[in-house]
Design a protein around this motif. Structure first.
Motif, mmCIF file in Angstrom:
data_model
loop_
_atom_site.group_PDB
_atom_site.id
_atom_site.type_symbol
_atom_site.label_atom_id
_atom_site.label_comp_id
_atom_site.label_asym_id
_atom_site.label_seq_id
_atom_site.Cartn_x
_atom_site.Cartn_y
_atom_site.Cartn_z
ATOM 1 N N UNK A 7 -8.445 -2.795 -10.043
ATOM 2 C CA UNK A 7 -7.456 -3.554 -9.279
ATOM 3 C C UNK A 7 -6.099 -3.339 -9.943
ATOM 4 N N UNK A 8 -5.244 -2.569 -9.286
ATOM 5 C CA UNK A 8 -3.989 -2.160 -9.907
ATOM 6 C C UNK A 8 -2.832 -2.918 -9.281
ATOM 7 N N UNK A 9 -2.002 -3.472 -10.142
ATOM 8 C CA UNK A 9 -0.825 -4.196 -9.702
ATOM 9 C C UNK A 9 0.316 -3.179 -9.579
ATOM 10 N N UNK A 10 0.727 -2.914 -8.357
ATOM 11 C CA UNK A 10 1.756 -1.888 -8.164
ATOM 12 C C UNK A 10 3.139 -2.493 -8.322
ATOM 13 N N UNK A 11 3.932 -1.908 -9.205
ATOM 14 C CA UNK A 11 5.277 -2.426 -9.445
ATOM 15 C C UNK A 11 6.164 -2.149 -8.226
ATOM 16 N N UNK A 12 7.166 -3.011 -8.001
ATOM 17 C CA UNK A 12 7.989 -2.875 -6.782
ATOM 18 C C UNK A 12 8.684 -1.518 -6.662
ATOM 19 N N UNK A 13 8.994 -0.882 -7.765
ATOM 20 C CA UNK A 13 9.679 0.407 -7.676
ATOM 21 C C UNK A 13 8.696 1.572 -7.709
#
Lengths: 347, 844
Positions: free
Chosen positions: B190-196
């Motif tokens: 489960x990967x938290x994708x950064x906004x950029x």
């Protein structure tokens, strides 16, 4: 001169008798009675002195001398006895006067700082030792300071990172972080080098729960100068973490994203609850996220009045409530502002 | 985003890494892994794991790919079947109730045997019939007279999805006898994708970062198309009204596709990624969106032709017309704003561009011909639409963060290829591509010296270029200077100084934050400034804590009603303007507080039953809107509150006295003394919240800095408070601190003995202690060092309307011992003055 001999013998007898009586005296009262009997105005020894006037001229010196000797002897004996009785009385007193030391002390109410103030002071002291000064900026901010000047123009995706309380005044909001203070301090100080921390209350639109608050305290760190490096960011924040969490504290920097820093990082500290083995506090990772940081973004420097071609800097921000919560394993973040005295008294 | 490990392995060789190591690598390049769900794979070795693991492992000796050769009826139950199953070692008869096997029942040996996931006796797996994830272990038992000890598994039992209605039918090529974990064991990160990093909201995006971090090669999927169908050109048209909003629009066509499910491995991957498989055509669009990060949209081509009245359909991208409506494929009707970008045809709106398709033209159960859209949209426009309509989708998530238009081409190709592989049909010859507004991929000049000066490293220019090349930047190295061209799959790199910072992030991230050295701050110390106010604020905190008070920090958000409680009912005070919150979480917290007293009283109310004595204070701002000023004034205030007993009852004192006005005054005197304030004066005053006869204003140098007193009984009645009176004080902290003295003269410690004297005087009730003290001081002059009131008496002895106050006086001279005569002279003077000025009589 039989008289003289008899008188002297009488004196000797008085002395002997007095000393004999004294030997049996065991209490203060008895000693006082003895003193009255043998050294008092009407005592036999004293009677000798008062009879001097009527005494034979020739006898006077001899008798006077003898009576004085007896008196001195009795006085010495009295003094000695007094000392003995005092010592005995003290010994007795020390044996009998015993307190129940387990009974509670008289209550004295101690004043206390709020736990968040206590932690903020620790943080301020640590950064103060490194030459950082405190700068304060408003809690109600403009959209520009809270977002646009921090490289988040309207509709920037990163604005989603903060759930914002807006006010009914156009362009005015409750600051979602202490970062707007970065712009304020830069605009005030440019082109001086900057080394400040910015503590203060911040507000975010959240549903109140044991884990989330709408108001919380943050501290922002800002360094601006010529050739400020990522290595210095790392060194400064690692030093800080060791001083706050203990010499053994492990830290790591991991890439992250904030619109106002680039490169950006999160600093994690080894979980001080489980020592890194994994527990619910660190969500089984062994790491606790304590602050976000990074090199100040060129756009932010520019808005702050520093030429990004010449100046660089680093910034960090951390939540005080959250780190206090973790350190003391507090079950509910709302305790901090509910001010339940039963909670506050534990600090 | 949830990414299955096996999918990542399609693009980067991860054979030498366990999941734990992989997750660490990902986290350290900015792909933060939150949780790892095992779907077959064993827990990685080692005691300490840095990630939370959930899910189920499939031991190789227990979970096997098996072959069902025949499905037979159960002798005693209609809803159960018996499967003749081969697990590669032996033939077993396995009992199951799976409805998806009923079709095969009683048909004799199957021509095409079924491949299934088989769990042997003793396997531990999830109970398919219990809600949630309850573990159960397979034991030997008899079900309706037939022995059962093993199981053909459903997805729920294996932890793949929640589906438990039927058993898994694996693809036909699954090798019988192979441990299931080797065939399809997986783990979902489960990967938290950064906004950029929306470019990494895709399996290939993540694989690219991982490959770069590990120095490996990214293997891109083959997108070569076999186009055997008739020309697309002339069978559809594209019209882009505003290239700023729609920089590219592509179409592809596949005809004669079948309605069927995707292969099992595709459905499994979609399930693991959190998407529900639908059918091969829809699955292909979702699969490519997850794979590449390019959202695609599939139209039923025949419906479009129909809408065009049988003519060639024209796809027009434009903003909505006023009042235009669209029902999206989730059945919700939206009324559109004229700013919202749409995909339309001659008959009207087809879809909310880049967000969600319309109900009418979407793929349905009869679709055989699919017109596939691959496009690129202005992310700000998408964001505005999303936030206005409060709508969300996987496509909107990506397009609202900026997807490079170059991805449209690859996306359309990959999707058509997969549609054909999974659903059959033929791809029409040629793609249509309208690309009016290609972005310029920035070129940034980067000097290695600057990179190293910024990071504090010594990375050679060639190595910096190497790192960027791993991420597909094109680099040209010329000595110290690296010219870097951004690859055509990302929009997050700018040009100029910002681009330089963007690239610094890329270099440092892949180089590794842990490899960057740590150094102490090596900057000139900035000019040191005095911030007297803040330092003194801390002094105030310390003083009040030393005086036994507890500090509070209260909410800034409140309501006017809550604050009004601090006034008596029907108090007709001035109307107060509040800073109002537009989106409060509750009406109870809809404004910023104007009063620090109100929050203080609420805290006393909350706590009064918890403690016999309450003595608290708060330092904090109140918010006062000011006409003609954008931001409100934030005034720093100090509040003090005391109520209850003077001390906690104890065996030493079981009935302590109740705190009174003079306890509060003592605290305030202590505070002011600690701040070395001079010229203090307390005057009887009025305050709407306070008792009219028990209120004082505190003045310093003639300026009012605060007010103190007993809470007005009518105000007290507004709160639930104990019987004891409540004492409060409120100070304007800035005014108070203005009068604090940092520097003050220390008086010499006297070397001659003082002379003490008591003086009791009878005066009228109206005469105050302060009046008497002032006169005493006048009479005593320089030798009168101290005056302290120590007693008050009223009674018949002193007469009606009179009171007697006793003072203790201390005389002292700095250079000699005062004689009795001198003291007597001073005393007479004082007595005389008291008589003259205050009509005071000496009390004998």
């Amino acid at each position: 001169m039989a008289d003289k001999a008899a008188e002297l013998a009488k004196l000797e007898q008085i002395q002997a008798e007095a000393l004999k009586v004294l030997a049996d005296v065991a209490e203060e009262d008895a000693l006082e009675a003895w003193r009255v009997a043998f050294l008092g105005r009407s005592s036999p020894v004293m009677a000798v002195f008062s009879s001097m006037k009527t005494m034979d001229q020739a006898l006077r010196p001899v008798m006077g001398q003898a009576a004085n000797k007896v008196r001195q002897a009795l006085e010495a004996a009295l003094a000695e006895k007094q000392d003995i009785l005092k010592d005995e009385a003290l010994v007795k007193a020390l044996q009998t006067e015993q307190l129940d030391v387990t009974m509670p002390g008289r209550p004295v109410e101690r004043g206390r700082l709020h736990p968040l103030t206590q932690v903020l002071r620790q943080i301020t002291r640590i950064f103060g030792d490194m030459g950082f000064q405190v700068y304060r900026s408003p809690e109600v901010e403009t959209d520009d300071y809270n977002f646009t000047y921090l490289n988040m123009p309207p509709y920037h995706p990163a604005r989603d990172m903060w759930d914002t309380f807006y006010t009914k005044t156009d362009g005015v909001l409750l600051r979602t972080h202490t970062s707007p203070g970065q712009i304020r301090v830069m605009r005030e100080r440019s082109p001086e080098p900057i080394r400040v921390i910015l503590p203060g209350a911040t507000m975010r639109y959240e549903q109140l729960s044991a884990r989330s608050e709408i108001e919380f305290a943050q501290v922002e760190v800002l360094v601006v100068g010529e050739k400020v490096t990522f290595a210095e960011l790392k060194g400064t924040l690692e030093d800080f973490a060791r001083r706050l969490f203990g010499e053994e504290a492990r830290t790591r920097l991991r890439p992250s994203h904030f619109p106002f820093t680039e490169p950006s990082a999160e600093m994690d500290v080894g979980c001080f609850v489980c020592g890194g083995k994994g527990c619910p506090v660190c969500k089984e990772t062994g790491w606790l996220e304590i602050l976000g940081c990074g090199m100040v973004h060129p756009v932010v420097l520019e808005y702050g009045g520093y030429d990004p071609a010449k100046y660089s800097g680093f910034a960090a921000g951390m939540g005080i409530d959250r780190s206090t919560l973790m350190r003391y394993r507090i079950d509910d973040i709302r305790h901090f502002r509910n001010n339940d005295i039963r909670f506050l008294r534990q600090f | 985003m949830k990414v299955p490990l096996t999918w990542l392995k399609d693009y980067v060789d991860l054979s030498d890494l366990d999941i734990e190591t992989l997750a660490k690598v990902m986290t350290m390049v900015g792909l933060e892994v939150g949780e790892i769900r095992l779907v077959g794979l064993p827990l990685p070795p080692g005691e300490l794991h840095e990630f939370k693991y959930t899910g189920l492992s499939w031991p190789a000796d227990k979970f096997i790919v098996a072959r069902v050769d025949e499905v037979m009826p159960h002798p005693n139950a209609d809803r159960l079947v018996l499967c003749r199953l081969n697990d590669g070692q032996e033939e077993i008869v396995v009992l199951t109730g799976a409805p998806n096997l009923y079709d095969y029942k009683g048909k004799g040996p199957l021509e095409q045997p079924l491949k299934v996931a088989y769990a042997r006796e003793g396997s531990t797996l999830y109970d398919g019939h219990e809600p949630g994830h309850q573990l159960t272990t397979l034991k030997r038992m008899k079900i309706r007279g037939v022995e059962s000890f093993s199981m053909i598994c459903s997805e729920k039992e294996l932890g793949i999805s929640e589906a438990h209605e039927g058993v898994i039918i694996l693809d036909d090529d699954a090798p019988t006898g192979m441990p299931l974990v080797d065939y399809m064991g997986d783990a979902v990160l489960d990967v938290d994708t950064l906004p950029n990093m929306v470019r990494d909201a895709s399996v290939i995006g993540m694989a690219r970062e991982i490959a770069a971090a590990l120095g490996k090669t990214l293997q891109m999927p083959d997108a070569t198309l076999e186009m055997k169908g008739p020309q697309l050109e002339g069978r559809a048209k594209i019209e882009i009204i505003d290239p700023e909003l729609n920089s590219r629009f592509m179409l592809g066509l596949i005809e004669g596709a079948a309605q069927k499910p995707s292969p099992y491995w595709v459905r499994r991957r979609l399930n693991l990624s959190g998407m529900r498989p639908i059918n091969a055509l829809v699955d292909a669009t979702n699969y490519v969106m997850l794979e590449l990060g390019e959202p695609l949209h599939a139209f039923d081509y025949d419906i479009l032709v129909n809408r065009a009245g049988g003519k060639v359909p024209t796809i027009i991208t434009r903003t909505a017309k006023a009042g235009e409506k669209l029902t999206t494929l989730d059945g919700v009707e939206y009324e559109l704003d004229p700013e919202m970008e749409l995909v339309t045809d001659s008959a009207g709106a087809l879809s909310l561009a880049g967000i969600m398709g319309g109900e009418e033209s979407e793929i349905n159960e009869n679709t055989v011909n699919v017109l596939l859209e691959g496009a690129s949209w202005n992310f700000i426009n998408i964001r505005k639409t999303v936030s206005r309509l409060k709508i969300n989708s996987e496509a909107a998530y990506r397009f609202s963060r900026g997807i490079h238009p170059a991805l449209a081409d690859l996306g359309v190709r990959l999707c058509l290829k997969r549609m054909r592989e999974w659903a059959g049909g033929e791809i029409a010859e040629g793609l249509m591509d309208n690309y009016p507004n290609p972005p310029e991929d920035p070129v940034v000049e980067l000097s290695a010296t600057w990179v190293n000066d910024s990071l504090g490293t010594e990375i050679p220019a060639r190595e910096i270029a190497g790192i960027l090349e791993c991420l597909e930047f094109e680099c040209r190295v010329d000595g110290d200077l690296i010219t870097v061209k951004t690859p055509p799959h990302r929009l997050d790199v700018h040009d100029g100084l910002i681009g330089r910072a963007d690239l610094l992030e890329e270099v440092s991230r892949i180089y590794g934050y842990d490899k960057i050295p740590s150094r102490p701050l090596n900057q000139p110390l900035p000019p040191q400034r005095i911030s007297q106010g803040m330092a003194l604020e801390e002094t105030v905190r310390d003083l009040l804590v030393n005086l036994g008070l507890q500090e509070l920090i209260a909410y800034r958000m409140t309501s006017p009603e809550r604050e009004a409680r601090r006034f008596p009912p029907e108090y007709d005070g001035a109307w107060e303007e509040y800073l109002e919150i537009q989106n409060p979480i509750t009406v109870e917290r809809r404004v910023m507080r104007r009063s620090i007293l109100a929050t203080l009283l609420e805290t006393l109310e909350y706590n009064y039953t918890f403690s016999p004595r309450l003595a608290v204070f708060e330092i904090g701002p109140v918010f006062h809107p000011v006409q003609g000023q954008q931001l409100p004034d934030e005034k720093m205030m100090l509040s003090i509150g005391m109520t209850g007993l003077r001390e906690k009852p104890s065996w030493k004192n079981d009935a302590p006295e109740v705190l009174d006005f003079y306890d509060l005054k003592g605290v305030i005197e202590g505070l002011l003394a600690g701040l070395h304030v001079e010229g203090i004066c307390y005057q009887a005053a009025q305050h709407p919240s306070l008792h009219p006869g028990k209120t004082a204003q505190v003045c310093i140098g003639g300026k009012v800095v605060g007010v103190m007193g007993e809470l007005h009984p009518l105000v007290k009645a507004n709160y639930e408070l104990g019987d004891a009176p409540v004492y409060v004080a409120e100070f304007d902290l800035v005014k108070l601190l203005e009068s604090a003295r940092i520097l003050f003269d220390v008086e010499p410690v006297p070397s001659y003995p003082p002379v003490f004297e008591d003086l009791a005087v009878v005066v009228d009730e109206a005469v105050t202690a302060a009046d008497i003290e002032e006169v005493i001081r006048q009479g005593g002059g320089e030798y009168l060092a101290k005056v302290q009131m120590f007693d008050i008496f009223r009674g018949p002895q002193v007469g009606e309307g009179k009171k007697s106050l006793a003072f203790s006086l201390t005389y002292i001279a700095p250079d000699r011992t005062l004689t009795d005569k001198e003291v007597l002279k001073l005393r007479n003077k004082i007595v005389h003055l008291l008589g003259e000025k205050l009509n005071a009589e000496l009390r004998s």
